[in-house]
Design an enzyme around this catalytic site. Structure first.
Site, mmCIF file in Angstrom:
data_model
loop_
_atom_site.group_PDB
_atom_site.id
_atom_site.type_symbol
_atom_site.label_atom_id
_atom_site.label_comp_id
_atom_site.label_asym_id
_atom_site.label_seq_id
_atom_site.Cartn_x
_atom_site.Cartn_y
_atom_site.Cartn_z
ATOM 1 C CG HIS A 1 -1.959 -0.939 1.160
ATOM 2 N ND1 HIS A 1 -2.225 -2.124 1.622
ATOM 3 C CD2 HIS A 1 -2.974 -0.954 0.175
ATOM 4 C CE1 HIS A 1 -3.411 -2.763 1.233
ATOM 5 N NE2 HIS A 1 -4.000 -2.028 0.577
ATOM 6 C CG LEU B 1 4.669 0.698 -7.679
ATOM 7 C CD1 LEU B 1 4.937 1.823 -9.065
ATOM 8 C CD2 LEU B 1 5.900 0.075 -7.646
ATOM 9 C CG HIS B 2 -1.874 -0.026 -4.483
ATOM 10 N ND1 HIS B 2 -2.357 -0.919 -5.044
ATOM 11 C CD2 HIS B 2 -2.921 0.479 -3.604
ATOM 12 C CE1 HIS B 2 -3.840 -1.084 -5.004
ATOM 13 N NE2 HIS B 2 -4.135 -0.177 -3.997
ATOM 14 C CG ASP C 1 -8.447 -1.126 -4.412
ATOM 15 O OD1 ASP C 1 -7.221 -1.031 -4.342
ATOM 16 O OD2 ASP C 1 -9.184 -1.224 -3.358
HETATM 17 N N1 LIG Z 1 -2.881 -9.981 -5.022
HETATM 18 C C1 LIG Z 1 -3.666 -10.070 -3.993
HETATM 19 N N2 LIG Z 1 -3.499 -11.243 -3.188
HETATM 20 C C2 LIG Z 1 -4.380 -11.127 -2.073
HETATM 21 N N3 LIG Z 1 -4.994 -10.061 -1.600
HETATM 22 C C3 LIG Z 1 -4.989 -9.051 -2.335
HETATM 23 C C4 LIG Z 1 -4.378 -8.910 -3.487
HETATM 24 N N4 LIG Z 1 -4.435 -7.550 -4.187
HETATM 25 C C5 LIG Z 1 -5.335 -6.812 -3.280
HETATM 26 N N5 LIG Z 1 -5.604 -7.697 -2.227
HETATM 27 C C6 LIG Z 1 -6.551 -7.547 -0.956
HETATM 28 O O1 LIG Z 1 -7.575 -6.741 -1.369
HETATM 29 C C7 LIG Z 1 -7.852 -5.339 -0.815
HETATM 30 C C8 LIG Z 1 -8.284 -4.305 -1.493
HETATM 31 O O2 LIG Z 1 -8.620 -3.256 -0.420
HETATM 32 P P1 LIG Z 1 -7.124 -2.930 0.314
HETATM 33 O O3 LIG Z 1 -6.425 -2.017 -0.562
HETATM 34 O O4 LIG Z 1 -7.633 -2.253 1.750
HETATM 35 O O5 LIG Z 1 -6.361 -4.210 0.500
HETATM 36 C C9 LIG Z 1 -6.376 -5.129 -0.379
HETATM 37 C C10 LIG Z 1 -5.708 -6.524 0.241
HETATM 38 O O6 LIG Z 1 -6.235 -6.640 1.295
#
Ligand SMILES: Nc1ncnc2c1ncn2[C@@H]1O[C@@H]2COP(=O)(O)O[C@H]2[C@H]1O
EC number: 3.1.4.-
Length: 504
Positions: free
Chosen positions: A238, A241-242, A388
């Protein structure tokens, strides 16, 4: 004077020179031509670095001097004087803007101060003395901004980053910003770690939003720099870059015919802002963790969409602090802030089923009408949700990197929980989970149901390409030998150059 220096990039249209192929390591450097092996010029008092390069198709070559600093008087007196004048002008303009904003603000900045740990007790305690508080103590981000190399770049001030060749490469890459296989890791390298700033600026100008909404270029850049800095770079996943990745994905969705033909410019502005800010100041732990550790954010938002509320408030704070939209009519600003919240709150993954059921119901009834502003907003929410969690739908070499990053963040949280004798959160125990199992579960239960509905809605090549990548990635996580699933090592991952390896 200390100058950051980067090497010229070898021409893209010529074959890789023999003396470069197969070589990697420290090289000597002059102010303009690159010498391989010659003696270091006398004016170099210090040098440190390495060349890394990538040639995935034998025509493109990226070459970079990492972290090279010279102590060399490269400036002529005229140039120094010109830059000093530019700096003065820019400083005056900035201070004028800030004075104007200070008289306009009457908002509560507490969430902003909390999230960046700025202690402003005096301000909240002593209401009577509030008016005397200096602007800087209130506007916490400005403090960061003043010291930021990112904000200095555009004024060409003391630390002149001789980065033009890299900028050229980044610009070149931006031509492919609408491609689903856009390599955000590479772009981040080429833009010196400020992909979010450069990419969002590019998209704003591509859409003509700057002209249309009469945005001040300087304020826009400052806003984006603050957003970039508002992400915690120490988070494996988080971070900014994300956010850049999500913004690029959002752009791809905004380009889909159904959306591009119906969205207004205001929708587009909002969609890009939401994508860029949707995880601001993410602490690298999840909501469950905040609740069980009685974090103040959990009580502030009453254990509901704690992080998303925080991201939203941070985004609003930055918008107000930058004054980016200060020329908008009050009602429009309010409306934008409210809609921004509604978009960011939709990314709460624990509410996925609510949104998905509503989406499905609309599709079953075929009653989504994009000339209806509420329906458009709902589709924007779904688009942001897809953006997302789209990383499992990217090509394998990108998707795999994201998978390792997100798992690392989960496991870091688990390690803290273990050390502090807290209950282990789901997926966070490195002793009982593995990246492949987490990916297979996440794709099957979270990503696939969402993207299947999205494909029903948009039914474009992109929606099918995404499903195709996801299926193929899932297959790989299920069937490839463990050795092929490991996180790419330093030498082959995006930490140096992300694609195509680095030679021997
Ligand atoms: N490749 C991934 N593998 C597992 N969980 C993911 C992945 N990408 C995103 N997430 C989950 O999806 C959630 C979307 O909301 P958040 O960004 O709060 O937190 C993120 C992670 O917990």
């Amino acid at each position: 004077m200390e100058v950051c220096y980067q090497l010229p990039v070898l021409p893209l249209d010529r074959p890789v020179p023999k003396h470069v192929l197969g070589r990697r390591g420290a090289i000597c450097l002059t102010s303009s031509p690159v010498l391989f092996g010659g003696p270091a010029p006398r004016q170099l008092s210090k040098r440190r670095g390495a060349v890394s390069y990538d040639s995935s198709d034998q025509t493109a070559l990226y070459i970079r001097m990492l972290d090279v600093r010279l102590k060399a008087p490269l400036y002529t007196p005229e140039r120094v004087e010109r830059e000093r004048a530019e700096r003065e002008k820019s400083k005056e303009r900035y201070e004028r803007t800030q004075r104007r904003q200070h008289t306009q603000f009457c908002t509560d900045f507490r969430p902003l101060q909390w999230c960046f740990g700025v202690v402003c007790a005096a301000r909240t305690d002593a209401v009577g003395s509030e008016a005397e508080q200096p602007v800087r103590s209130v506007l916490s981000f400005q403090k960061n901004l003043h010291s930021s190399h990112l904000s200095r770049n555009h004024t060409h001030s003391t630390h002149h980053t001789l980065d033009q060749e890299y900028v050229g490469q980044a610009k070149c890459l931006l031509r492919k910003v609408g491609s689903w296989s856009f390599d955000i890791f590479l772009f981040d390298h080429l833009s010196n770690g400020k992909s979010l700033v450069d990419l969002t600026l590019h998209l704003f100008s591509e859409y003509g939003l700057i002209k249309l909404f009469q945005l001040d270029h300087l304020k826009l850049r400052q806003f984006l720099v603050m957003v970039h800095q508002g992400y915690r770079s120490q988070n494996p996943y988080h971070n900014s870059l994300h956010a850049a990745d999500v913004t690029q994905a959002m752009y791809c969705y905004l380009q889909e015919p159904q959306l591009s033909e119906s969205l207004t410019s205001f929708d587009i502005l909002l969609g890009l802002l939401a994508a860029a800010t949707h995880d601001l100041d993410h602490p690298g732990v999840n909501q469950t963790f905040l609740i069980k550790t009685s974090h103040y954010l959990a009580s502030l938002y009453q254990d509901t969409s704690v992080l998303e509320n925080h991201h939203w408030k941070c985004a609003v704070s930055l918008l107000r602090e930058s004054g980016l939209l200060s020329h908008f009519p009050f009602e429009d600003r309010k409306n934008l802030e409210k809609r921004l919240g509604s978009l960011i709150l939709a990314t709460d993954i624990s509410r996925q089923n609510e949104y998905l059921s509503e989406f499905r119901a609309h599709l079953d009834r075929a009653d989504l009408h994009l000339n209806n502003s509420q329906h458009r907003h709902f589709v924007l929410q779904m688009a942001l949700k897809c953006a997302d969690i789209c990383n499992p739908c990217r090509p394998w070499h990108l998707s795999k990197l994201w998978s390792h990053k997100v798992t690392e963040e989960f496991f870091n949280q688990g390690d803290i929980e273990r050390r502090n004798h807290l209950d282990m959160s789901i997926l966070c125990d490195r002793n009982s989970n593995s990246v492949d199992k987490i990916q297979i579960g996440f794709m099957s239960f979270v990503v696939e149901p969402l993207f299947v509905e999205w494909a029903r809605f948009s039914d474009t090549p992109l929606s099918h390409i995404m499903l195709g990548h996801m299926a193929s990635n899932k297959y790989k996580w299920t069937h490839l030998p463990q050795a092929d699933l490991r996180e790419p090592t330093q030498s082959t991952s995006s930490k140096t150059l992300p694609q195509g390896g680095l030679g021997p």
